[in-house]
Design a protein around this motif. Structure first.
Motif, PDB file in Angstrom:
ATOM      1  N   LYS A   1      10.560  -2.046   2.054  1.00 11.98           N
ATOM      2  CA  LYS A   1      10.912  -1.885   0.631  1.00 11.98           C
ATOM      3  C   LYS A   1      12.433  -1.928   0.458  1.00 11.98           C
ATOM      4  CE  LYS A   1      10.853   1.344  -3.232  1.00 11.98           C
ATOM      5  NZ  LYS A   1      12.301   1.539  -3.344  1.00 11.98           N
ATOM      6  N   LEU A   2      13.135  -1.217   1.335  1.00 11.66           N
ATOM      7  CA  LEU A   2      14.599  -1.202   1.229  1.00 11.66           C
ATOM      8  C   LEU A   2      15.177  -2.590   1.507  1.00 11.66           C
ATOM      9  CD1 LEU A   2      15.383   2.244   2.930  1.00 11.66           C
ATOM     10  CD2 LEU A   2      15.433   1.689   0.497  1.00 11.66           C
TER      11      LEU A   2
ATOM     12  N   MET B   1       3.699   8.822  10.025  1.00 12.45           N
ATOM     13  CA  MET B   1       5.108   8.808   9.631  1.00 12.45           C
ATOM     14  C   MET B   1       5.789   7.524  10.109  1.00 12.45           C
ATOM     15  SD  MET B   1       5.539  11.390   7.791  1.00 12.45           S
ATOM     16  CE  MET B   1       7.301  11.321   7.514  1.00 12.45           C
TER      17      MET B   1
ATOM     18  N   VAL C   1       8.777   1.722   4.353  1.00 12.95           N
ATOM     19  CA  VAL C   1       9.992   2.041   3.598  1.00 12.95           C
ATOM     20  C   VAL C   1      11.110   1.058   3.963  1.00 12.95           C
ATOM     21  CG1 VAL C   1      11.839   3.754   3.360  1.00 12.95           C
ATOM     22  CG2 VAL C   1       9.459   4.467   3.192  1.00 12.95           C
ATOM     23  N   GLN C   2      11.212   0.704   5.246  1.00 18.29           N
ATOM     24  CA  GLN C   2      12.228  -0.279   5.668  1.00 18.29           C
ATOM     25  C   GLN C   2      12.024  -1.604   4.942  1.00 18.29           C
ATOM     26  OE1 GLN C   2      14.942   0.095   7.346  1.00 18.29           O
ATOM     27  NE2 GLN C   2      14.484   2.239   7.695  1.00 18.29           N
TER      28      GLN C   2
ATOM     29  N   LYS D   1       1.651  -1.111  -6.060  1.00 21.23           N
ATOM     30  CA  LYS D   1       1.709  -2.520  -6.454  1.00 21.23           C
ATOM     31  C   LYS D   1       1.939  -3.378  -5.213  1.00 21.23           C
ATOM     32  CE  LYS D   1       5.110  -1.362  -9.291  1.00 21.23           C
ATOM     33  NZ  LYS D   1       6.165  -1.406 -10.301  1.00 21.23           N
TER      34      LYS D   1
ATOM     35  N   ARG E   1      22.724  -2.850 -30.407  1.00 24.97           N
ATOM     36  CA  ARG E   1      22.755  -1.404 -30.128  1.00 24.97           C
ATOM     37  C   ARG E   1      24.157  -0.980 -29.678  1.00 24.97           C
ATOM     38  NH1 ARG E   1      21.603   2.237 -25.763  1.00 24.97           N
ATOM     39  NH2 ARG E   1      20.856   4.212 -26.623  1.00 24.97           N
TER      40      ARG E   1
ATOM     41  N   ASP F   1      14.871  -4.266  -1.694  1.00 22.28           N
ATOM     42  CA  ASP F   1      15.875  -3.705  -2.616  1.00 22.28           C
ATOM     43  C   ASP F   1      17.261  -4.314  -2.362  1.00 22.28           C
ATOM     44  OD1 ASP F   1      13.992  -2.072  -3.748  1.00 22.28           O
ATOM     45  OD2 ASP F   1      14.592  -0.254  -2.685  1.00 22.28           O
TER      46      ASP F   1
ATOM     47  N   GLN G   1      -0.257  12.519  12.801  1.00 19.59           N
ATOM     48  CA  GLN G   1       0.812  12.681  11.811  1.00 19.59           C
ATOM     49  C   GLN G   1       2.022  11.816  12.172  1.00 19.59           C
ATOM     50  OE1 GLN G   1       0.543  14.167   9.056  1.00 19.59           O
ATOM     51  NE2 GLN G   1       2.634  14.394   8.305  1.00 19.59           N
TER      52      GLN G   1
ATOM     53  N   TYR H   1       4.924   4.823   7.753  1.00 18.07           N
ATOM     54  CA  TYR H   1       5.676   4.992   6.504  1.00 18.07           C
ATOM     55  C   TYR H   1       7.114   4.511   6.669  1.00 18.07           C
ATOM     56  CZ  TYR H   1       2.233   7.290   3.645  1.00 18.07           C
ATOM     57  OH  TYR H   1       1.149   7.544   2.867  1.00 18.07           O
ATOM     58  N   LYS H   2       7.708   4.827   7.796  1.00 16.93           N
ATOM     59  CA  LYS H   2       9.100   4.396   8.038  1.00 16.93           C
ATOM     60  C   LYS H   2       9.197   2.883   7.964  1.00 16.93           C
ATOM     61  CE  LYS H   2      10.899   8.153  10.933  1.00 16.93           C
ATOM     62  NZ  LYS H   2      11.944   8.647  10.069  1.00 16.93           N
TER      63      LYS H   2
ATOM     64  N   ALA I   1      -0.807   0.624  -1.022  1.00 19.64           N
ATOM     65  CA  ALA I   1      -1.265   2.019  -0.945  1.00 19.64           C
ATOM     66  C   ALA I   1      -0.095   2.974  -1.195  1.00 19.64           C
ATOM     67  CB  ALA I   1      -1.882   2.286   0.422  1.00 19.64           C
ATOM     68  N   ALA I   2       1.101   2.603  -0.725  1.00 17.28           N
ATOM     69  CA  ALA I   2       2.268   3.495  -0.861  1.00 17.28           C
ATOM     70  C   ALA I   2       2.919   3.395  -2.234  1.00 17.28           C
ATOM     71  CB  ALA I   2       3.293   3.171   0.224  1.00 17.28           C
ATOM     72  N   TYR I   3       2.995   2.201  -2.784  1.00 17.29           N
ATOM     73  CA  TYR I   3       3.783   2.017  -4.014  1.00 17.29           C
ATOM     74  C   TYR I   3       2.958   1.621  -5.244  1.00 17.29           C
ATOM     75  CZ  TYR I   3       7.760   2.450  -0.952  1.00 17.29           C
ATOM     76  OH  TYR I   3       8.671   2.933  -0.055  1.00 17.29           O
TER      77      TYR I   3
ATOM     78  N   GLU J   1      14.395  -5.988 -13.191  1.00 17.77           N
ATOM     79  CA  GLU J   1      15.174  -4.785 -13.513  1.00 17.77           C
ATOM     80  C   GLU J   1      16.673  -5.051 -13.355  1.00 17.77           C
ATOM     81  OE1 GLU J   1      14.503  -2.140 -15.052  1.00 17.77           O
ATOM     82  OE2 GLU J   1      16.540  -1.371 -14.771  1.00 17.77           O
TER      83      GLU J   1
END
Lengths: 137, 147
Positions: free
Chosen positions: B17-18, B7, B14-15, B54, B115, B21, B3, B10-11, B50-52, B66
């Motif tokens: 991805k951020l 984790m 996520v790093q 795409k 609009r 971003d 586990q 994943y950290k 696998a996580a997102y 976006e």
């Protein structure tokens, strides 16, 4: 025949702070943001992949259906975590959990395997709590 | 132990991805992102997908477009927007925008302007009547929902 939900309302204690939480932390998209006078605005956001569901972030302030007593009662209930407006779906709960924690979101429950599937609980900046679940692959 | 290992992975994802971003407007590519996550390029692509759902490439293109949608709602030109979200040329930006949004940026800007003009003239066209009444946006009219 009813086809879909188009709008739902989340009562918040501060619209500016809610904007930051839902847009910058949860990555929801702003749908409509219009000033309505007297310091209020009509603010709706949509989940990232659900552009036709507008969630109105409505401030609990005096006016309309809220008198002073109602504002006080609603504020207490929201702060006390009595409202759980929605279940939010994600593709990968561990990745989403790590990302939201990194952004400062406070979790009441980490991802935990339940009968329904993996679930985590977090609260928004007002005190409304949400269930985060992993969508079936 | 398993586990913790999961984790930790994943950290790192996520790093990465951020990192995308926060640096989407810069000239970043897969090498930067995989280095940020301390993975080999191919291992990184597999874990990220696998996580997102795409690839990192598609994710980066998605966030650039976006942010472009948000900038196009301001008074910035298409050329300015294309540079601000990290594209080398307005042509490649327009092609990517059309592929993801389904219309060219110029059409998107026009739709948004129309609009905005409509809502500015009367904000109530954007608000379902029940909400407008119950929240006191319609002066002097008793709310149907609190009767």
């Amino acid at each position: 025949m009813i086809i879909k939900v188009t709008h739902m309302c989340v009562y918040v204690l501060d619209q500016a702070s809610a904007y930051d939480f839902y847009v910058n932390k949860l990555c929801f998209k702003v749908h409509t943001d219009v000033p309505m006078g007297k310091g209020t605005r009509w603010l709706t956001v949509t989940p990232p992949e659900q552009p036709d569901l507008e969630i109105t972030l409505f401030p609990v302030t005096e006016g309309g259906i809220f008198d002073k007593d109602a504002v006080k009662a609603m504020t207490q209930l929201i702060k006390g975590g009595r409202f759980g407006p929605a279940v939010l779906g994600c593709k990968d709960i561990l990745a989403t959990y790590e990302e939201l924690k990194e952004k400062g979101v406070v979790f009441k429950k980490p991802p935990t395997k339940e009968f329904y599937g993996y679930e985590a609980l977090f609260a928004d900046d007002s005190g409304n709590w949400f269930s985060l679940t992993e969508l079936p692959k | 132990m398993e586990q913790y290992k999961k984790m930790y992975l994943y950290k790192r994802i996520v790093q990465a991805k951020l990192f995308m971003d926060n640096h989407y407007a810069e000239n970043i590519d897969l090498v930067h992102s995989s280095e940020e996550a301390c993975f080999s390029k191919y291992h990184f692509i597999r874990l990220f997908k696998a996580a997102y759902g795409k690839t990192p490439h598609h994710y980066l293109a998605g966030i650039r477009i976006e942010y472009a949608r948000q900038l196009l709602k301001t008074d910035k030109s298409i050329l300015e927007v294309s540079i601000l979200v990290g594209y080398d040329s307005p042509t490649s930006f327009t092609a990517a925008f059309k592929k993801i949004v389904g219309m060219p940026p110029s059409d998107f800007q026009t739709r948004h302007r129309l609009r905005t003009e409509k809502i500015s003239a009367n904000p109530l066209v954007a608000i379902p009547n029940c909400f407008a009444q119950s929240h006191g946006f319609i002066e002097g009219k008793e709310s149907d929902v609190s009767k």
